[in-house]
Design a protein around this motif. Sequence first.
Motif, PDB file in Angstrom:
ATOM      1  N   LEU A 101       1.041 -14.464  14.253  1.00 40.12           N
ATOM      2  CA  LEU A 101       2.087 -14.114  13.297  1.00 40.12           C
ATOM      3  C   LEU A 101       1.575 -13.109  12.268  1.00 40.12           C
ATOM      4  CD1 LEU A 101       4.947 -14.561  12.243  1.00 40.12           C
ATOM      5  CD2 LEU A 101       4.092 -16.524  10.940  1.00 40.12           C
ATOM      6  N   ALA A 102       0.354 -13.327  11.767  1.00 42.44           N
ATOM      7  CA  ALA A 102      -0.212 -12.418  10.769  1.00 42.44           C
ATOM      8  C   ALA A 102      -0.397 -11.019  11.346  1.00 42.44           C
ATOM      9  CB  ALA A 102      -1.539 -12.965  10.248  1.00 42.44           C
ATOM     10  N   LEU A 103      -0.901 -10.932  12.602  1.00 42.12           N
ATOM     11  CA  LEU A 103      -1.099  -9.626  13.230  1.00 42.12           C
ATOM     12  C   LEU A 103       0.228  -8.935  13.507  1.00 42.12           C
ATOM     13  CD1 LEU A 103      -4.035 -10.398  15.704  1.00 42.12           C
ATOM     14  CD2 LEU A 103      -4.120  -9.040  13.606  1.00 42.12           C
ATOM     15  N   ALA A 104       1.252  -9.703  13.912  1.00 44.31           N
ATOM     16  CA  ALA A 104       2.564  -9.104  14.173  1.00 44.31           C
ATOM     17  C   ALA A 104       3.144  -8.513  12.890  1.00 44.31           C
ATOM     18  CB  ALA A 104       3.498 -10.149  14.763  1.00 44.31           C
ATOM     19  N   MET A 105       3.041  -9.252  11.800  1.00 37.45           N
ATOM     20  CA  MET A 105       3.554  -8.743  10.529  1.00 37.45           C
ATOM     21  C   MET A 105       2.767  -7.521  10.071  1.00 37.45           C
ATOM     22  SD  MET A 105       4.205 -12.422   8.642  1.00 37.45           S
ATOM     23  CE  MET A 105       4.594 -11.674   7.057  1.00 37.45           C
ATOM     24  N   ALA A 106       1.430  -7.556  10.239  1.00 38.73           N
ATOM     25  CA  ALA A 106       0.605  -6.408   9.848  1.00 38.73           C
ATOM     26  C   ALA A 106       0.911  -5.201  10.711  1.00 38.73           C
ATOM     27  CB  ALA A 106      -0.876  -6.781   9.951  1.00 38.73           C
ATOM     28  N   ALA A 107       1.166  -5.418  12.010  1.00 36.59           N
ATOM     29  CA  ALA A 107       1.488  -4.299  12.904  1.00 36.59           C
ATOM     30  C   ALA A 107       2.807  -3.645  12.508  1.00 36.59           C
ATOM     31  CB  ALA A 107       1.551  -4.792  14.356  1.00 36.59           C
ATOM     32  N   VAL A 108       3.784  -4.452  12.115  1.00 41.55           N
ATOM     33  CA  VAL A 108       5.068  -3.893  11.682  1.00 41.55           C
ATOM     34  C   VAL A 108       4.884  -3.041  10.430  1.00 41.55           C
ATOM     35  CG1 VAL A 108       7.325  -4.492  10.748  1.00 41.55           C
ATOM     36  CG2 VAL A 108       6.452  -5.703  12.740  1.00 41.55           C
ATOM     37  N   VAL A 109       4.112  -3.553   9.469  1.00 44.70           N
ATOM     38  CA  VAL A 109       3.895  -2.797   8.228  1.00 44.70           C
ATOM     39  C   VAL A 109       3.134  -1.506   8.511  1.00 44.70           C
ATOM     40  CG1 VAL A 109       2.769  -2.841   5.979  1.00 44.70           C
ATOM     41  CG2 VAL A 109       3.991  -4.867   6.803  1.00 44.70           C
ATOM     42  N   LEU A 110       2.062  -1.580   9.306  1.00 45.69           N
ATOM     43  CA  LEU A 110       1.276  -0.382   9.616  1.00 45.69           C
ATOM     44  C   LEU A 110       2.087   0.622  10.433  1.00 45.69           C
ATOM     45  CD1 LEU A 110      -2.216  -1.960  10.420  1.00 45.69           C
ATOM     46  CD2 LEU A 110      -1.500  -0.745   8.337  1.00 45.69           C
ATOM     47  N   GLY A 111       2.917   0.127  11.369  1.00 42.01           N
ATOM     48  CA  GLY A 111       3.764   1.031  12.141  1.00 42.01           C
ATOM     49  C   GLY A 111       4.754   1.765  11.255  1.00 42.01           C
ATOM     50  N   HIS A 112       5.340   1.047  10.311  1.00 39.41           N
ATOM     51  CA  HIS A 112       6.269   1.696   9.372  1.00 39.41           C
ATOM     52  C   HIS A 112       5.545   2.730   8.521  1.00 39.41           C
ATOM     53  CE1 HIS A 112       9.033   2.392   6.098  1.00 39.41           C
ATOM     54  NE2 HIS A 112       8.160   1.898   5.237  1.00 39.41           N
ATOM     55  N   VAL A 113       4.360   2.396   8.016  1.00 38.58           N
ATOM     56  CA  VAL A 113       3.616   3.337   7.172  1.00 38.58           C
ATOM     57  C   VAL A 113       3.252   4.595   7.960  1.00 38.58           C
ATOM     58  CG1 VAL A 113       1.469   3.679   5.892  1.00 38.58           C
ATOM     59  CG2 VAL A 113       2.759   1.554   5.625  1.00 38.58           C
ATOM     60  N   ALA A 114       2.794   4.427   9.208  1.00 42.82           N
ATOM     61  CA  ALA A 114       2.410   5.588  10.013  1.00 42.82           C
ATOM     62  C   ALA A 114       3.613   6.471  10.326  1.00 42.82           C
ATOM     63  CB  ALA A 114       1.750   5.107  11.309  1.00 42.82           C
ATOM     64  N   TRP A 115       4.708   5.865  10.750  1.00 42.56           N
ATOM     65  CA  TRP A 115       5.905   6.641  11.096  1.00 42.56           C
ATOM     66  C   TRP A 115       6.491   7.306   9.855  1.00 42.56           C
ATOM     67  CZ3 TRP A 115      10.641   4.295  14.179  1.00 42.56           C
ATOM     68  CH2 TRP A 115      11.404   5.346  14.677  1.00 42.56           C
ATOM     69  N   ALA A 116       6.533   6.551   8.738  1.00 43.91           N
ATOM     70  CA  ALA A 116       7.086   7.111   7.502  1.00 43.91           C
ATOM     71  C   ALA A 116       6.202   8.224   6.948  1.00 43.91           C
ATOM     72  CB  ALA A 116       7.252   6.005   6.462  1.00 43.91           C
ATOM     73  N   THR A 117       4.887   8.101   7.098  1.00 42.64           N
ATOM     74  CA  THR A 117       3.979   9.147   6.620  1.00 42.64           C
ATOM     75  C   THR A 117       4.207  10.452   7.378  1.00 42.64           C
ATOM     76  OG1 THR A 117       2.323   7.490   6.008  1.00 42.64           O
ATOM     77  CG2 THR A 117       1.570   9.763   6.262  1.00 42.64           C
ATOM     78  N   ALA A 118       4.431  10.358   8.684  1.00 36.99           N
ATOM     79  CA  ALA A 118       4.716  11.566   9.471  1.00 36.99           C
ATOM     80  C   ALA A 118       6.017  12.222   8.999  1.00 36.99           C
ATOM     81  CB  ALA A 118       4.798  11.198  10.948  1.00 36.99           C
ATOM     82  N   ARG A 119       7.048  11.412   8.734  1.00 40.80           N
ATOM     83  CA  ARG A 119       8.305  11.981   8.238  1.00 40.80           C
ATOM     84  C   ARG A 119       8.135  12.542   6.834  1.00 40.80           C
ATOM     85  NH1 ARG A 119      10.152   6.981   9.873  1.00 40.80           N
ATOM     86  NH2 ARG A 119      10.742   6.502   7.716  1.00 40.80           N
ATOM     87  N   ALA A 120       7.302  11.876   6.027  1.00 41.44           N
ATOM     88  CA  ALA A 120       7.079  12.352   4.662  1.00 41.44           C
ATOM     89  C   ALA A 120       6.370  13.699   4.663  1.00 41.44           C
ATOM     90  CB  ALA A 120       6.262  11.325   3.883  1.00 41.44           C
ATOM     91  N   ARG A 121       5.451  13.911   5.576  1.00 44.43           N
ATOM     92  CA  ARG A 121       4.766  15.206   5.661  1.00 44.43           C
ATOM     93  C   ARG A 121       5.734  16.314   6.011  1.00 44.43           C
ATOM     94  NH1 ARG A 121      -0.583  14.996   9.208  1.00 44.43           N
ATOM     95  NH2 ARG A 121      -0.531  17.163   8.479  1.00 44.43           N
ATOM     96  N   ARG A 122       6.680  16.027   6.891  1.00 43.14           N
ATOM     97  CA  ARG A 122       7.688  17.035   7.222  1.00 43.14           C
ATOM     98  C   ARG A 122       8.594  17.307   6.022  1.00 43.14           C
ATOM     99  NH1 ARG A 122       7.941  14.014  12.148  1.00 43.14           N
ATOM    100  NH2 ARG A 122       9.851  12.984  11.418  1.00 43.14           N
ATOM    101  N   ALA A 123       8.907  16.264   5.247  1.00 38.24           N
ATOM    102  CA  ALA A 123       9.763  16.453   4.074  1.00 38.24           C
ATOM    103  C   ALA A 123       9.068  17.294   3.009  1.00 38.24           C
ATOM    104  CB  ALA A 123      10.164  15.092   3.498  1.00 38.24           C
ATOM    105  N   VAL A 124       7.768  17.102   2.830  1.00 36.33           N
ATOM    106  CA  VAL A 124       7.027  17.881   1.839  1.00 36.33           C
ATOM    107  C   VAL A 124       6.959  19.347   2.238  1.00 36.33           C
ATOM    108  CG1 VAL A 124       4.753  18.210   0.779  1.00 36.33           C
ATOM    109  CG2 VAL A 124       5.691  15.914   1.012  1.00 36.33           C
ATOM    110  N   GLY A 125       6.834  19.616   3.515  1.00 36.67           N
ATOM    111  CA  GLY A 125       6.733  20.997   3.981  1.00 36.67           C
ATOM    112  C   GLY A 125       8.054  21.691   4.207  1.00 36.67           C
ATOM    113  N   ARG A 126       9.159  21.028   3.881  1.00 35.23           N
ATOM    114  CA  ARG A 126      10.476  21.619   4.099  1.00 35.23           C
ATOM    115  C   ARG A 126      10.699  22.781   3.133  1.00 35.23           C
ATOM    116  NH1 ARG A 126      14.702  17.329   3.125  1.00 35.23           N
ATOM    117  NH2 ARG A 126      13.426  16.322   4.735  1.00 35.23           N
ATOM    118  N   GLY A 127      11.175  23.879   3.640  1.00 31.43           N
ATOM    119  CA  GLY A 127      11.410  25.051   2.814  1.00 31.43           C
ATOM    120  C   GLY A 127      12.813  25.095   2.249  1.00 31.43           C
TER     121      GLY A 127
END
Length: 338
Positions: A101-127
């Motif tokens: 259960l602990a690993l499943a919850m940690a995987a969900v949080v880390l997956g969200h952070v990784a996916w959101a970070t990629a989208r955030a990088r695109r948002a910062v570079g938007r012209g």
Amino acid sequence: MAAQTRDGVDRRHLAASIVPVVIVALAGLAIRTPLATAYPFASLLLFLWVVADTLMLSLIARSAGKPAWSAVLGVLAGASFTVWLGSPSAMRGVLFETPILALAMAAVVLGHVAWATARARRAVGRGGVDRKERWVSAASEIFPPALVRLAVAEMTVIHMALFRWGGPADVPANARAFAYHKHLTPMCATLLILSAIEIAVYHLLVGHWSRRAALVMFVLSDVGFVYLVGLIKSFRYRPVLLTPEGVRVRAGFLIDQFVPLDAIVAIEGSLTGEAARDPETLNAALLAWPNIMLRLDRPLRRRSLLKKRGSFARIAFRLDDPEPFIRLLTWRLGHRSS
């Protein structure tokens, strides 16, 4: 009918934002009862289910259509983090003793952070987008957008109160500014003096009863004083603007409403009490009677902290010197017609 529909949507969004907080708070109290303490693992699973289900239903209620997968992952990550943060120590220990259960919850949080970070990088570079808006958009990919907007508003007020002392107002290059803060100066000075007296009274009188209560009241009064200073200064730094596209009616941090030129059909230099109090009039004058009213050919959406969300067909406000504004706006409206 359209206005009633928009009001219904606004109420639904408001309920979808407030009700989940209440439900999660009640669930957090429930897992601290003796019954929940006696069955920590079952209480942990029930708490996780309640939080995840509540946040997911809130997301569905606030979404116009089918929620995006990124938003669903963000809700699950938020639920996992909320359960970890809001669980008592005994229940948190049970969580760590259940690796799956602990690993499943940690995987969900880390997956969200990784996916959101990629989208955030695109948002910062938007012209073609303002730098502040890019960073707000990027932060909203990782954290809840409402929380990001609240943090930005808090930092804006604090920056205005503590770090802006002098300098020009916030006026774009293609806009003409019109002040409205001079008639507010005596009342604002009185409010600051009364607030300072209130802080001193709280600190001296409450301190005789409880030192801890005096410190709490002193901190709250200081925070309120800083917010009041920021609000009063915002009246000067955020004047009413007349741009080539329209009129931007502002009242410090409280009101920021754009009215396009093609929506204005009449300018009035005086108005009756009935017109000022009409529900279809957005009255942006603060602590004074408005001396300008713009009549519109269609209702516009309200963006105001002072009024309930809805629409308005007239907007009234007060300027320190209304004549130059009326002359320039009249000329632009005539130029628009020709």
